[in-house]
Design a protein around this motif. Structure first.
Motif, PDB file in Angstrom:
ATOM      1  N   TYR A  81     -58.194 -46.161 -46.161  1.00  9.15           N
ATOM      2  CA  TYR A  81     -57.958 -47.268 -45.227  1.00  9.15           C
ATOM      3  C   TYR A  81     -58.800 -48.491 -45.615  1.00  9.15           C
ATOM      4  CZ  TYR A  81     -55.690 -43.840 -42.179  1.00  9.15           C
ATOM      5  OH  TYR A  81     -54.853 -42.865 -41.658  1.00  9.15           O
ATOM      6  N   GLN A  82     -58.195 -49.668 -45.424  1.00 12.69           N
ATOM      7  CA  GLN A  82     -58.879 -50.953 -45.589  1.00 12.69           C
ATOM      8  C   GLN A  82     -58.645 -51.768 -44.313  1.00 12.69           C
ATOM      9  OE1 GLN A  82     -60.620 -52.107 -48.601  1.00 12.69           O
ATOM     10  NE2 GLN A  82     -60.558 -49.895 -48.887  1.00 12.69           N
ATOM     11  N   PRO A  83     -59.336 -51.433 -43.234  1.00 12.99           N
ATOM     12  CA  PRO A  83     -59.034 -52.074 -41.943  1.00 12.99           C
ATOM     13  C   PRO A  83     -59.202 -53.586 -41.983  1.00 12.99           C
ATOM     14  CG  PRO A  83     -61.110 -50.869 -41.878  1.00 12.99           C
ATOM     15  CD  PRO A  83     -60.458 -50.490 -43.150  1.00 12.99           C
ATOM     16  N   GLN A  84     -58.273 -54.259 -41.321  1.00 11.16           N
ATOM     17  CA  GLN A  84     -58.291 -55.716 -41.184  1.00 11.16           C
ATOM     18  C   GLN A  84     -58.409 -56.037 -39.694  1.00 11.16           C
ATOM     19  OE1 GLN A  84     -58.125 -57.738 -44.202  1.00 11.16           O
ATOM     20  NE2 GLN A  84     -58.549 -55.632 -44.858  1.00 11.16           N
ATOM     21  N   VAL A  85     -59.535 -56.607 -39.306  1.00 13.64           N
ATOM     22  CA  VAL A  85     -59.864 -56.805 -37.894  1.00 13.64           C
ATOM     23  C   VAL A  85     -59.715 -58.282 -37.531  1.00 13.64           C
ATOM     24  CG1 VAL A  85     -61.654 -56.527 -36.152  1.00 13.64           C
ATOM     25  CG2 VAL A  85     -61.454 -54.853 -38.006  1.00 13.64           C
ATOM     26  N   SER A  86     -59.147 -58.534 -36.358  1.00 13.75           N
ATOM     27  CA  SER A  86     -58.972 -59.906 -35.870  1.00 13.75           C
ATOM     28  C   SER A  86     -59.340 -59.989 -34.397  1.00 13.75           C
ATOM     29  CB  SER A  86     -57.521 -60.383 -36.050  1.00 13.75           C
ATOM     30  OG  SER A  86     -57.123 -60.306 -37.403  1.00 13.75           O
ATOM     31  N   ILE A  87     -59.858 -61.145 -33.989  1.00 13.16           N
ATOM     32  CA  ILE A  87     -60.102 -61.454 -32.577  1.00 13.16           C
ATOM     33  C   ILE A  87     -59.018 -62.437 -32.144  1.00 13.16           C
ATOM     34  CG2 ILE A  87     -61.728 -62.384 -30.887  1.00 13.16           C
ATOM     35  CD1 ILE A  87     -64.002 -61.646 -32.781  1.00 13.16           C
ATOM     36  N   LEU A  88     -58.105 -61.972 -31.304  1.00 13.70           N
ATOM     37  CA  LEU A  88     -57.004 -62.836 -30.872  1.00 13.70           C
ATOM     38  C   LEU A  88     -57.430 -63.791 -29.760  1.00 13.70           C
ATOM     39  CD1 LEU A  88     -54.105 -60.194 -30.839  1.00 13.70           C
ATOM     40  CD2 LEU A  88     -54.881 -61.673 -32.717  1.00 13.70           C
ATOM     41  N   SER A  89     -58.306 -63.334 -28.893  1.00 13.48           N
ATOM     42  CA  SER A  89     -58.847 -64.195 -27.838  1.00 13.48           C
ATOM     43  C   SER A  89     -60.216 -63.665 -27.428  1.00 13.48           C
ATOM     44  CB  SER A  89     -57.904 -64.232 -26.621  1.00 13.48           C
ATOM     45  OG  SER A  89     -57.826 -62.951 -26.019  1.00 13.48           O
ATOM     46  N   PRO A  90     -61.135 -64.565 -27.079  1.00 12.51           N
ATOM     47  CA  PRO A  90     -60.995 -66.024 -27.069  1.00 12.51           C
ATOM     48  C   PRO A  90     -60.954 -66.591 -28.485  1.00 12.51           C
ATOM     49  CG  PRO A  90     -63.242 -65.400 -26.565  1.00 12.51           C
ATOM     50  CD  PRO A  90     -62.476 -64.122 -26.641  1.00 12.51           C
ATOM     51  N   GLN A  91     -60.431 -67.809 -28.606  1.00 10.59           N
ATOM     52  CA  GLN A  91     -60.310 -68.443 -29.905  1.00 10.59           C
ATOM     53  C   GLN A  91     -61.581 -69.205 -30.251  1.00 10.59           C
ATOM     54  OE1 GLN A  91     -56.724 -70.778 -29.898  1.00 10.59           O
ATOM     55  NE2 GLN A  91     -55.390 -69.001 -29.558  1.00 10.59           N
TER      56      GLN A  91
END
Length: 328
Positions: A81-91
């Motif tokens: 696995y090569q996890p790709q993490v994002s914060i959608l909110s808050p911006q």
């Protein structure tokens, strides 16, 4: 002195004087040359880059040891696995008009779940400012952060293995800075400087060895120091202090420590530059207090002590794994 002697002395001096003057000139040249050489040596010495403080062997009360056997056996199941993490909110740089904040996260290329029997699984570590992390196992619902103080706040999040070791691939970490009602200078790290994120040890423990783990952002590769002597961060080090005993780390990987006494222990992590000085950036120095009580009955304590086998707990790394029941 009579006239004859005086005349003979003047003739002798006139013949020897050019030699005398030459000798004096030679001595002056040698002296000046030594001064120039000394000054040049000092200048070269000043221009040489300062060598980073070396890594130190962990000794004294605490000792480094190998990861528990069960963890080493389970680790290959997650290597693909090569996890790709994002914060959608808050911006980023968003100004919110409510001090209750809902955080929406997204992860690609890593299943996020908690095994119902063992209560462990791949998850996220979500950190508000420099508080201890929140373990997130469900991405279908936002994480609610109530009663935030007005001003600037920073969220950091990264993917974690079931035993709370961070993934360190590119994209496994995300960060955003937002504001509640108004902007302030607090909790606002400089994105151009290296940033140290403390992860473990954290909370309570029922077995040792205990893992020390952290996340690094904007920390250059050590190889840059060989090609760019003007870089002041490429020979970075991490200084770890456990109950007053310090050791220097020059590698970004988890280490397992043993030697803890029952009760409370404090751990401090600091990011150091090439000269061994702490880099001034928000969160680069962090202190945590943990509580070690042997014979803990939680799953991780049993894994560390070897009381559970890798096949028994493989469901914490494979969501659809079922233990085969032997036929009698």
């Amino acid at each position: 002195m009579n006239t004859g002697c005086k005349k003979n002395f003047e003739q002798l001096f006139s013949k020897r004087f050019p030699i005398f003057k030459w000798v004096i000139t030679l001595v002056l040249v040698v002296i000046l040359g030594s001064c120039v050489e000394s000054a040049s040596s000092q200048e070269v010495l000043m221009q040489n880059p300062v060598k980073a403080i070396p890594a130190t062997k962990i000794s004294g009360t605490f000792a480094e040891t190998a990861p528990p056997d069960v963890i080493q056996a389970l680790r290959p199941s997650l290597e693909g696995y090569q996890p790709q993490v994002s914060i959608l909110s808050p911006q980023a740089d968003e100004i919110l008009q409510d001090n209750t904040v809902k955080v929406q996260l997204e992860v690609k290329d890593l299943p996020i779940f908690k095994d119902p029997q063992w209560q462990l699984g791949p998850h996220l570590h979500l950190i508000l400012d420099n508080q201890p992390y929140i373990a997130v196992y469900n991405l279908n619902q936002p994480v609610v952060l109530p009663d935030l103080s007005p001003g600037t706040h920073t969220l950091r999040v990264f993917a974690s293995r079931p035993w709370h070791e961070s993934f360190k691939n590119e994209g496994a970490y995300a960060q955003t800075t937002f504001h509640v009602l108004t902007k302030t200078e607090d909790n606002n790290p400089d994105v151009k400087l290296p940033l140290l994120t403390y992860s473990r040890p954290n909370g309570g423990y029922g077995a040792e060895p205990i893992m020390l783990d952290f996340y690094l952002t904007n920390a250059p590769l050590h190889s840059i120091a060989e090609t760019n002597p003007d870089d002041t961060m490429s020979n970075w080090r991490i200084r770890s202090t456990v109950n007053g005993e310090s050791f220097i780390l020059d590698r970004w990987q988890p280490i397992y420590l043993k030697g803890f006494q029952p009760g409370k222990t404090w751990i401090k992590l600091e990011f150091l530059d090439n000269q061994g000085q702490p880099v001034k950036n928000a969160f680069n120095t962090t202190i945590r207090l943990i509580n070690y009580q042997p014979n803990g009955q939680d799953t991780l304590s049993k894994i560390v002590r070897g009381e559970l086998t890798a096949e028994q707990v493989r469901g914490i790394v494979e969501p659809n794994y079922t233990t085969e029941t032997p036929v009698t």
